[in-house]
Write a protein that holds these residues in place. Structure first.
Motif, PDB file in Angstrom:
ATOM      1  N   ARG A 151       0.827  -1.205   0.000  1.00 59.69           N
ATOM      2  CA  ARG A 151       0.000   0.000   0.000  1.00 59.69           C
ATOM      3  C   ARG A 151       0.869   1.266   0.000  1.00 59.69           C
ATOM      4  O   ARG A 151       0.635   2.197  -0.766  1.00 59.69           O
ATOM      5  CB  ARG A 151      -0.905   0.014   1.234  1.00 59.69           C
ATOM      6  CG  ARG A 151      -1.884  -1.139   1.321  1.00 59.69           C
ATOM      7  CD  ARG A 151      -2.643  -1.069   2.621  1.00 59.69           C
ATOM      8  NE  ARG A 151      -3.484  -2.241   2.834  1.00 59.69           N
ATOM      9  CZ  ARG A 151      -4.663  -2.192   3.422  1.00 59.69           C
ATOM     10  NH1 ARG A 151      -5.136  -1.049   3.860  1.00 59.69           N
ATOM     11  NH2 ARG A 151      -5.365  -3.298   3.594  1.00 59.69           N
ATOM     12  N   ILE A 181       1.255   4.106  -3.089  1.00 55.56           N
ATOM     13  CA  ILE A 181       0.915   5.525  -2.898  1.00 55.56           C
ATOM     14  C   ILE A 181       2.132   6.404  -3.138  1.00 55.56           C
ATOM     15  O   ILE A 181       2.041   7.463  -3.780  1.00 55.56           O
ATOM     16  CB  ILE A 181       0.344   5.738  -1.482  1.00 55.56           C
ATOM     17  CG1 ILE A 181      -1.018   5.043  -1.368  1.00 55.56           C
ATOM     18  CG2 ILE A 181       0.229   7.221  -1.157  1.00 55.56           C
ATOM     19  CD1 ILE A 181      -1.567   4.972   0.040  1.00 55.56           C
ATOM     20  N   LYS A 182       3.275   5.993  -2.650  1.00 58.24           N
ATOM     21  CA  LYS A 182       4.512   6.759  -2.839  1.00 58.24           C
ATOM     22  C   LYS A 182       4.843   6.891  -4.325  1.00 58.24           C
ATOM     23  O   LYS A 182       5.148   7.991  -4.818  1.00 58.24           O
ATOM     24  CB  LYS A 182       5.675   6.080  -2.115  1.00 58.24           C
ATOM     25  CG  LYS A 182       7.018   6.788  -2.223  1.00 58.24           C
ATOM     26  CD  LYS A 182       8.058   6.068  -1.363  1.00 58.24           C
ATOM     27  CE  LYS A 182       9.401   6.794  -1.366  1.00 58.24           C
ATOM     28  NZ  LYS A 182      10.070   6.692  -2.684  1.00 58.24           N
ATOM     29  N   ALA A 231       2.380   9.232  -6.130  1.00 60.21           N
ATOM     30  CA  ALA A 231       2.661  10.629  -5.821  1.00 60.21           C
ATOM     31  C   ALA A 231       3.883  11.123  -6.588  1.00 60.21           C
ATOM     32  O   ALA A 231       3.889  12.233  -7.147  1.00 60.21           O
ATOM     33  CB  ALA A 231       2.858  10.804  -4.321  1.00 60.21           C
ATOM     34  N   LEU A 285      -6.130   5.642  -8.167  1.00 59.75           N
ATOM     35  CA  LEU A 285      -5.060   4.667  -7.957  1.00 59.75           C
ATOM     36  C   LEU A 285      -5.693   3.419  -7.368  1.00 59.75           C
ATOM     37  O   LEU A 285      -6.318   3.468  -6.308  1.00 59.75           O
ATOM     38  CB  LEU A 285      -4.007   5.212  -7.003  1.00 59.75           C
ATOM     39  CG  LEU A 285      -2.934   4.218  -6.543  1.00 59.75           C
ATOM     40  CD1 LEU A 285      -2.040   3.799  -7.709  1.00 59.75           C
ATOM     41  CD2 LEU A 285      -2.103   4.792  -5.407  1.00 59.75           C
ATOM     42  N   THR A 321      -2.135   3.355   5.595  1.00 55.38           N
ATOM     43  CA  THR A 321      -2.543   3.927   4.309  1.00 55.38           C
ATOM     44  C   THR A 321      -2.815   5.419   4.447  1.00 55.38           C
ATOM     45  O   THR A 321      -2.373   6.226   3.616  1.00 55.38           O
ATOM     46  CB  THR A 321      -3.808   3.216   3.784  1.00 55.38           C
ATOM     47  OG1 THR A 321      -3.582   1.804   3.751  1.00 55.38           O
ATOM     48  CG2 THR A 321      -4.162   3.707   2.387  1.00 55.38           C
ATOM     49  N   ALA A 350      -0.777   8.436   2.615  1.00 57.75           N
ATOM     50  CA  ALA A 350      -1.460   9.417   1.768  1.00 57.75           C
ATOM     51  C   ALA A 350      -1.156  10.838   2.226  1.00 57.75           C
ATOM     52  O   ALA A 350      -0.922  11.738   1.402  1.00 57.75           O
ATOM     53  CB  ALA A 350      -2.964   9.158   1.793  1.00 57.75           C
ATOM     54  N   TYR A 393       2.745  11.662   1.507  1.00 53.17           N
ATOM     55  CA  TYR A 393       3.115  11.871   0.105  1.00 53.17           C
ATOM     56  C   TYR A 393       2.147  12.776  -0.644  1.00 53.17           C
ATOM     57  O   TYR A 393       2.315  13.029  -1.837  1.00 53.17           O
ATOM     58  CB  TYR A 393       3.228  10.519  -0.606  1.00 53.17           C
ATOM     59  CG  TYR A 393       4.294   9.638  -0.009  1.00 53.17           C
ATOM     60  CD1 TYR A 393       5.646   9.990  -0.084  1.00 53.17           C
ATOM     61  CD2 TYR A 393       3.961   8.467   0.677  1.00 53.17           C
ATOM     62  CE1 TYR A 393       6.630   9.201   0.487  1.00 53.17           C
ATOM     63  CE2 TYR A 393       4.945   7.666   1.248  1.00 53.17           C
ATOM     64  CZ  TYR A 393       6.277   8.040   1.146  1.00 53.17           C
ATOM     65  OH  TYR A 393       7.253   7.255   1.720  1.00 53.17           O
ATOM     66  N   PHE A 446      -1.153  12.402  -1.389  1.00 53.83           N
ATOM     67  CA  PHE A 446      -2.033  11.766  -2.373  1.00 53.83           C
ATOM     68  C   PHE A 446      -3.448  11.699  -1.798  1.00 53.83           C
ATOM     69  O   PHE A 446      -3.653  11.186  -0.702  1.00 53.83           O
ATOM     70  CB  PHE A 446      -1.544  10.354  -2.711  1.00 53.83           C
ATOM     71  CG  PHE A 446      -2.176   9.806  -3.956  1.00 53.83           C
ATOM     72  CD1 PHE A 446      -1.661  10.105  -5.207  1.00 53.83           C
ATOM     73  CD2 PHE A 446      -3.315   9.012  -3.878  1.00 53.83           C
ATOM     74  CE1 PHE A 446      -2.259   9.627  -6.362  1.00 53.83           C
ATOM     75  CE2 PHE A 446      -3.922   8.521  -5.017  1.00 53.83           C
ATOM     76  CZ  PHE A 446      -3.395   8.836  -6.268  1.00 53.83           C
ATOM     77  N   ILE A 476      -7.010  10.695  -0.602  1.00 52.48           N
ATOM     78  CA  ILE A 476      -7.579   9.389  -0.314  1.00 52.48           C
ATOM     79  C   ILE A 476      -8.807   9.109  -1.174  1.00 52.48           C
ATOM     80  O   ILE A 476      -9.138   7.946  -1.427  1.00 52.48           O
ATOM     81  CB  ILE A 476      -7.922   9.219   1.184  1.00 52.48           C
ATOM     82  CG1 ILE A 476      -8.974  10.240   1.625  1.00 52.48           C
ATOM     83  CG2 ILE A 476      -6.680   9.321   2.038  1.00 52.48           C
ATOM     84  CD1 ILE A 476      -9.481  10.003   3.038  1.00 52.48           C
ATOM     85  N   ILE A 505      -8.239   6.791  -4.202  1.00 52.91           N
ATOM     86  CA  ILE A 505      -7.736   5.436  -3.977  1.00 52.91           C
ATOM     87  C   ILE A 505      -8.879   4.418  -4.038  1.00 52.91           C
ATOM     88  O   ILE A 505      -9.932   4.606  -3.426  1.00 52.91           O
ATOM     89  CB  ILE A 505      -7.023   5.330  -2.617  1.00 52.91           C
ATOM     90  CG1 ILE A 505      -5.778   6.225  -2.592  1.00 52.91           C
ATOM     91  CG2 ILE A 505      -6.630   3.877  -2.323  1.00 52.91           C
ATOM     92  CD1 ILE A 505      -5.067   6.261  -1.242  1.00 52.91           C
TER      93      ILE A 505
END
Length: 230
Positions: free
Chosen positions: A49, A53-54, A57, A65, A84, A88, A91, A93, A95, A98
Protein backbone atom coordinates in the motif's frame (compact mmCIF):
# COMPACT_ATOMS: atom_id res chain seq x y z
CA UNK A 1 5.49 -1.66 -8.35
CA UNK A 2 4.28 -1.54 -11.93
CA UNK A 3 1.33 0.56 -13.06
CA UNK A 4 -1.27 -0.53 -15.62
CA UNK A 5 -3.97 1.88 -16.81
CA UNK A 6 -7.70 1.33 -16.63
CA UNK A 7 -9.22 3.38 -19.43
CA UNK A 8 -12.57 5.04 -19.97
CA UNK A 9 -13.25 4.64 -23.69
CA UNK A 10 -16.26 6.95 -23.58
CA UNK A 11 -14.24 9.83 -22.13
CA UNK A 12 -11.04 8.72 -23.92
CA UNK A 13 -9.11 9.13 -20.68
CA UNK A 14 -7.29 7.02 -18.11
CA UNK A 15 -9.75 6.30 -15.30
CA UNK A 16 -7.22 4.70 -12.94
CA UNK A 17 -3.76 3.25 -12.60
CA UNK A 18 -3.59 -0.18 -10.97
CA UNK A 19 -0.52 -0.77 -8.82
CA UNK A 20 0.84 -4.28 -9.41
CA UNK A 21 3.53 -5.75 -7.20
CA UNK A 22 6.90 -6.61 -8.75
CA UNK A 23 10.29 -7.63 -7.44
CA UNK A 24 13.06 -5.05 -6.99
CA UNK A 25 14.49 -6.06 -10.36
CA UNK A 26 11.09 -6.31 -12.02
CA UNK A 27 10.40 -9.95 -11.13
CA UNK A 28 6.83 -11.13 -11.69
CA UNK A 29 4.03 -10.89 -9.15
CA UNK A 30 3.93 -14.69 -8.94
CA UNK A 31 7.55 -14.84 -7.83
CA UNK A 32 6.87 -12.24 -5.14
CA UNK A 33 3.67 -13.86 -3.88
CA UNK A 34 5.43 -17.22 -3.62
CA UNK A 35 7.31 -15.76 -0.67
CA UNK A 36 4.21 -14.51 1.17
CA UNK A 37 3.05 -16.62 4.11
CA UNK A 38 1.14 -16.29 7.36
CA UNK A 39 4.12 -14.78 9.15
CA UNK A 40 4.68 -11.89 6.71
CA UNK A 41 1.28 -11.39 5.03
CA UNK A 42 0.30 -8.36 7.10
CA UNK A 43 3.64 -6.59 6.66
CA UNK A 44 3.63 -7.40 2.94
CA UNK A 45 0.12 -6.01 2.47
CA UNK A 46 0.97 -2.82 4.35
CA UNK A 47 4.24 -2.36 2.47
CA UNK A 48 2.49 -2.71 -0.90
CA UNK A 49 0.00 0.00 0.00
CA UNK A 50 2.71 2.45 1.02
CA UNK A 51 4.87 1.76 -2.03
CA UNK A 52 1.90 2.17 -4.38
CA UNK A 53 0.92 5.53 -2.90
CA UNK A 54 4.51 6.76 -2.84
CA UNK A 55 5.04 5.83 -6.50
CA UNK A 56 1.74 7.39 -7.58
CA UNK A 57 2.66 10.63 -5.82
CA UNK A 58 6.16 10.67 -7.34
CA UNK A 59 4.73 10.10 -10.85
CA UNK A 60 2.02 12.74 -10.30
CA UNK A 61 -0.83 10.30 -10.98
CA UNK A 62 -3.91 12.52 -11.28
CA UNK A 63 -6.52 9.79 -11.75
CA UNK A 64 -7.68 7.01 -9.43
CA UNK A 65 -5.06 4.67 -7.96
CA UNK A 66 -6.16 1.05 -7.59
CA UNK A 67 -4.42 -1.02 -4.92
CA UNK A 68 -4.97 -4.74 -4.39
CA UNK A 69 -5.31 -5.77 -0.79
CA UNK A 70 -5.34 -9.15 0.91
CA UNK A 71 -8.48 -9.51 3.06
CA UNK A 72 -6.88 -12.22 5.17
CA UNK A 73 -4.12 -9.76 6.10
CA UNK A 74 -6.58 -7.27 7.60
CA UNK A 75 -7.33 -7.92 11.24
CA UNK A 76 -8.92 -4.69 12.43
CA UNK A 77 -9.81 -2.30 9.57
CA UNK A 78 -9.38 0.83 11.70
CA UNK A 79 -5.81 -0.19 12.59
CA UNK A 80 -4.78 -1.59 9.21
CA UNK A 81 -5.94 1.51 7.36
CA UNK A 82 -3.84 3.79 9.56
CA UNK A 83 -0.69 3.09 7.54
CA UNK A 84 -2.54 3.93 4.31
CA UNK A 85 -3.87 7.21 5.70
CA UNK A 86 -0.43 8.15 7.00
CA UNK A 87 1.17 7.39 3.61
CA UNK A 88 -1.46 9.42 1.77
CA UNK A 89 -0.81 12.37 4.06
CA UNK A 90 2.98 12.02 3.90
CA UNK A 91 3.11 11.87 0.10
CA UNK A 92 0.22 14.24 -0.55
CA UNK A 93 -2.03 11.77 -2.37
CA UNK A 94 -5.81 12.30 -1.99
CA UNK A 95 -7.58 9.39 -0.31
CA UNK A 96 -10.66 9.92 -2.51
CA UNK A 97 -8.49 8.86 -5.47
CA UNK A 98 -7.74 5.44 -3.98
CA UNK A 99 -9.56 2.21 -4.89
CA UNK A 100 -9.01 -0.92 -2.84
CA UNK A 101 -9.43 -4.11 -4.88
CA UNK A 102 -10.47 -7.32 -3.16
CA UNK A 103 -8.78 -10.25 -4.86
CA UNK A 104 -11.63 -12.76 -5.17
CA UNK A 105 -9.19 -15.58 -5.89
CA UNK A 106 -8.04 -15.43 -2.26
CA UNK A 107 -10.44 -17.62 -0.29
CA UNK A 108 -12.28 -15.60 2.32
CA UNK A 109 -12.88 -17.50 5.53
CA UNK A 110 -15.19 -14.90 7.10
CA UNK A 111 -17.55 -12.89 4.88
CA UNK A 112 -18.79 -10.84 7.85
CA UNK A 113 -15.22 -9.69 8.46
CA UNK A 114 -14.77 -8.75 4.80
CA UNK A 115 -18.08 -6.88 4.76
CA UNK A 116 -16.93 -4.85 7.75
CA UNK A 117 -13.65 -4.04 5.98
CA UNK A 118 -15.44 -2.83 2.84
CA UNK A 119 -17.93 -0.78 4.85
CA UNK A 120 -15.20 0.83 6.93
CA UNK A 121 -13.05 1.66 3.91
CA UNK A 122 -16.01 3.27 2.15
CA UNK A 123 -16.78 5.33 5.25
CA UNK A 124 -13.18 6.64 5.17
CA UNK A 125 -13.65 7.91 1.61
CA UNK A 126 -12.00 5.07 -0.33
CA UNK A 127 -13.57 3.33 -3.32
CA UNK A 128 -13.73 -0.47 -3.29
CA UNK A 129 -13.76 -3.10 -6.01
CA UNK A 130 -14.03 -6.87 -6.41
CA UNK A 131 -11.18 -8.07 -8.63
CA UNK A 132 -11.31 -11.17 -10.88
CA UNK A 133 -15.09 -11.35 -10.54
CA UNK A 134 -16.42 -14.64 -11.84
CA UNK A 135 -13.20 -16.60 -11.31
CA UNK A 136 -12.93 -17.00 -7.56
CA UNK A 137 -14.50 -18.84 -4.68
CA UNK A 138 -17.70 -16.93 -4.05
CA UNK A 139 -18.97 -15.17 -7.18
CA UNK A 140 -22.41 -13.65 -6.80
CA UNK A 141 -22.55 -14.67 -3.12
CA UNK A 142 -19.78 -12.18 -2.40
CA UNK A 143 -21.69 -9.44 -4.21
CA UNK A 144 -24.85 -10.34 -2.29
CA UNK A 145 -23.05 -9.89 1.02
CA UNK A 146 -21.45 -6.55 0.21
CA UNK A 147 -21.80 -3.88 -2.46
CA UNK A 148 -18.48 -2.52 -3.61
CA UNK A 149 -18.25 0.55 -5.84
CA UNK A 150 -16.80 -1.42 -8.75
CA UNK A 151 -16.58 -4.96 -10.09
CA UNK A 152 -13.79 -6.15 -12.39
CA UNK A 153 -14.83 -8.97 -14.71
CA UNK A 154 -12.22 -11.71 -14.87
CA UNK A 155 -10.43 -12.12 -18.18
CA UNK A 156 -11.57 -15.74 -18.46
CA UNK A 157 -15.14 -14.48 -18.82
CA UNK A 158 -14.35 -12.07 -21.62
CA UNK A 159 -11.70 -13.92 -23.60
CA UNK A 160 -12.98 -14.15 -27.21
CA UNK A 161 -16.38 -12.98 -26.01
CA UNK A 162 -17.19 -11.70 -29.49
CA UNK A 163 -17.31 -15.35 -30.60
CA UNK A 164 -19.13 -16.79 -27.57
CA UNK A 165 -22.85 -16.19 -27.04
CA UNK A 166 -22.76 -17.97 -23.69
CA UNK A 167 -20.20 -15.55 -22.28
CA UNK A 168 -22.11 -12.63 -23.77
CA UNK A 169 -25.27 -13.78 -21.99
CA UNK A 170 -23.45 -14.22 -18.66
CA UNK A 171 -21.86 -10.77 -18.89
CA UNK A 172 -25.23 -9.21 -19.78
CA UNK A 173 -26.67 -10.74 -16.63
CA UNK A 174 -23.83 -9.44 -14.46
CA UNK A 175 -24.17 -5.97 -15.99
CA UNK A 176 -27.89 -5.89 -15.18
CA UNK A 177 -27.27 -6.94 -11.58
CA UNK A 178 -24.53 -4.32 -11.17
CA UNK A 179 -26.66 -1.61 -12.78
CA UNK A 180 -29.50 -2.35 -10.34
CA UNK A 181 -27.04 -2.15 -7.43
CA UNK A 182 -25.33 1.04 -8.68
CA UNK A 183 -21.99 -0.71 -9.24
CA UNK A 184 -19.63 0.22 -12.09
CA UNK A 185 -18.12 -2.61 -14.17
CA UNK A 186 -14.57 -2.86 -15.50
CA UNK A 187 -13.62 -5.51 -18.07
CA UNK A 188 -10.03 -6.62 -17.59
CA UNK A 189 -7.71 -8.65 -19.77
CA UNK A 190 -8.69 -7.04 -23.09
CA UNK A 191 -6.29 -8.22 -25.78
CA UNK A 192 -8.20 -7.82 -29.05
CA UNK A 193 -10.16 -5.00 -30.70
CA UNK A 194 -13.01 -7.45 -31.33
CA UNK A 195 -13.33 -8.15 -27.60
CA UNK A 196 -13.40 -4.43 -26.88
CA UNK A 197 -16.08 -3.80 -29.49
CA UNK A 198 -18.31 -6.63 -28.25
CA UNK A 199 -18.06 -5.41 -24.64
CA UNK A 200 -18.70 -1.81 -25.65
CA UNK A 201 -21.83 -3.00 -27.44
CA UNK A 202 -22.94 -4.53 -24.13
CA UNK A 203 -22.54 -1.14 -22.46
CA UNK A 204 -19.17 -1.37 -20.71
CA UNK A 205 -16.99 1.74 -20.85
CA UNK A 206 -14.13 0.91 -18.44
CA UNK A 207 -11.41 -1.45 -19.67
CA UNK A 208 -7.95 -2.78 -18.81
CA UNK A 209 -5.59 -5.07 -20.67
CA UNK A 210 -2.61 -5.51 -22.96
CA UNK A 211 -4.67 -4.09 -25.85
CA UNK A 212 -4.29 -0.68 -24.21
CA UNK A 213 -0.99 -1.02 -22.37
CA UNK A 214 1.14 -3.53 -20.50
CA UNK A 215 2.13 -2.79 -16.89
CA UNK A 216 4.99 -0.28 -16.77
CA UNK A 217 7.64 -0.93 -14.11
CA UNK A 218 7.98 2.10 -11.82
CA UNK A 219 6.46 4.32 -14.53
CA UNK A 220 3.30 5.25 -16.40
CA UNK A 221 2.48 3.49 -19.67
CA UNK A 222 1.24 5.50 -22.62
CA UNK A 223 -2.13 4.50 -24.08
CA UNK A 224 -2.17 4.99 -27.90
CA UNK A 225 -5.05 7.20 -29.00
CA UNK A 226 -6.09 4.58 -31.56
CA UNK A 227 -6.95 2.14 -28.76
CA UNK A 228 -9.95 4.18 -27.71
CA UNK A 229 -11.75 3.38 -30.94
CA UNK A 230 -12.81 -0.26 -31.27
Amino acid sequence: MALQPIVDVRQKTVFAQEALVRGLAGESAASVFSMVNDSNRYRFDQSCRVKAIKLAAELDVNCMLSINFMPNAVYKPELCIRTTLDAAEQYGFPINQIIFEITESEKIENNDHLRNIVKYYQQQGFKTAIDDFGAGYSGLNLLADMQTDLVKLDMALIRHIHLDRTRQTIVKGILQVCADLGIEVIAEGIEEAEELKALEDLGITLFQGFYFARPAFQSIAEVPASCYNA
